[in-house]
Design a protein around this motif. Structure first.
Motif, PDB file in Angstrom:
ATOM      1  N   ALA A  95     -19.400 -24.758   6.050  1.00 27.47           N
ATOM      2  CA  ALA A  95     -20.068 -25.550   7.074  1.00 27.47           C
ATOM      3  C   ALA A  95     -19.981 -27.030   6.688  1.00 27.47           C
ATOM      4  N   GLU A 131     -22.046 -29.405   6.592  1.00 32.08           N
ATOM      5  CA  GLU A 131     -23.153 -29.971   5.818  1.00 32.08           C
ATOM      6  C   GLU A 131     -23.206 -29.466   4.380  1.00 32.08           C
ATOM      7  N   THR A 132     -22.359 -28.503   4.020  1.00 29.50           N
ATOM      8  CA  THR A 132     -22.323 -27.994   2.647  1.00 29.50           C
ATOM      9  C   THR A 132     -21.281 -28.771   1.857  1.00 29.50           C
TER      10      THR A 132
END
Length: 342
Positions: free
Chosen positions: A129, A131-132
């Motif tokens: 993802a 945001e990771t």
């Protein structure tokens, strides 16, 4: 979209702390053990990009960590420099020939041993993802050199420390060669998709202060400067395990974006002694995570409270242990996610 871990490494003091754990991808996870049983030995997994990608993703899927750390090993660099690398059951890694009695210039580089790692990085980044944060890594030159010189790990790095005193010019040549390869290696990881990188100096605690300056601080400063020139805005985390009272000098002089703090350091002292505003990472004792219970909760909160005044990535003081129960990791995550700065 940058995630909380990346933002913290750039200096944002978030109320909820991002978390990842060193060695989070590995043998405490049943899904890792199943894949290893199917695929073979450790190096077989490292050099199988599809398998290494899957292992990197496993803890993120299970726990929702804010960062994914590349599944690989610090000894990929000497392997690419031409040493033979083996992992012996129950004995750990072995490199040959040993540079304590073999000249560095007899090694023949095998750069394709790095290229497969870049493939892993690219696969992981594509699967994560946004945001990771994807963390690449390498061993710091001193720690890598200890293995290259002695051919294996040791309790006090006797052979390497003696060589550095006895023939500093020859040892400097080894360090210089490791620096050059490490810069290229980390740059390749960044180009493939790593958003931050960590330098692991697992054996830095064995050095006297002047030797620490020469063999830990100076080489890491060269790597950080080179990466900053090539990849501005990519944070470098420095983790000099065992640095103790030398940690503030390391933080000031290497230019790292964030500094890892091991479990032997009082976090209250570190929060006061390190440069103001510098992001920190750490420093829960991995054995406290193994023990679990109320002591784990209290220990985690003590770390969080100590670093409340500066950007902080919650982590362990070293790698997660093989026999750590899954439930203890879940409990730690609950404590960290519930805590708020201020």
């Amino acid at each position: 979209m940058p995630g909380p871990l990346f933002d913290t490494l750039l200096g944002t003091n978030l109320a909820q702390r991002p978390i990842w754990l060193m060695r989070q991808a590995g043998r405490y996870l049943p899904e890792y053990r199943a894949l290893r049983a199917d695929k073979g030995g450790f190096l077989d997994l490292v050099y199988d990009s599809q398998a290494a990608c899957e292992i990197t993703l496993q803890p993120v899927r299970r726990f929702g960590f804010d960062g994914a750390i590349l599944f690989s090993d610090i000894l990929i660099v000497p392997h690419a420099m031409g040493q033979t690398l083996e992992f012996l059951a129950g004995e750990g890694p072995r490199l040959s020939p040993k540079l304590v009695d073999t000249a560095l210039d007899t090694l023949s580089a095998v750069p394709e041993r790095l290229a497969v790692i870049y493939d892993t990085v690219a696969q992981v980044r594509a699967a994560l993802a946004p945001e990771t944060t994807l963390l690449g890594f390498a061993g710091s030159p001193w720690t890598v050199a200890t293995y290259m010189v002695a051919g294996e790990g040791s309790r006090d790095q006797h052979d390497t420390r003696a060589m550095a005193y006895r023939d500093p010019a020859a040892f400097q040549a080894i360090i210089d060669a490791i620096i050059d390869v490490t810069i290229e290696y980390l740059s390749g990881q960044i180009l493939a998709g790593a958003e931050a990188v960590q330098l692991f100096d697992s054996w830095s605690g064995s050095l006297a202060p002047r030797e620490f300056e020469r063999w830990v601080i100076a080489p890491n400063a060269r790597i950080v400067a080179a990466l900053a020139e090539r990849h501005p805005g990519v944070p470098v985390i420095g983790f000099p395990k065992g640095a103790g009272e030398k940690l503030p000098a390391y933080a000031r002089e290497t230019g790292v974006a964030a500094v890892g703090v091991d479990e032997t350091i009082d976090p209250v002292w570190a929060a006061a002694a390190l440069p103001e505003g510098l992001p920190v990472q750490g420093n829960l004792d991995p054995l406290l995570l193994l023990a679990g219970g109320d002591a784990l909760d209290a220990g985690a909160r003590a770390v969080l409270d100590a670093f409340a005044g500066r950007p902080h990535v919650f982590n362990l003081g070293h790698g997660i242990g093989q026999f750590t129960p899954i439930a203890h990791v879940e409990r730690l995550l609950a404590v960290v996610r519930d805590w708020r700065a201020g």
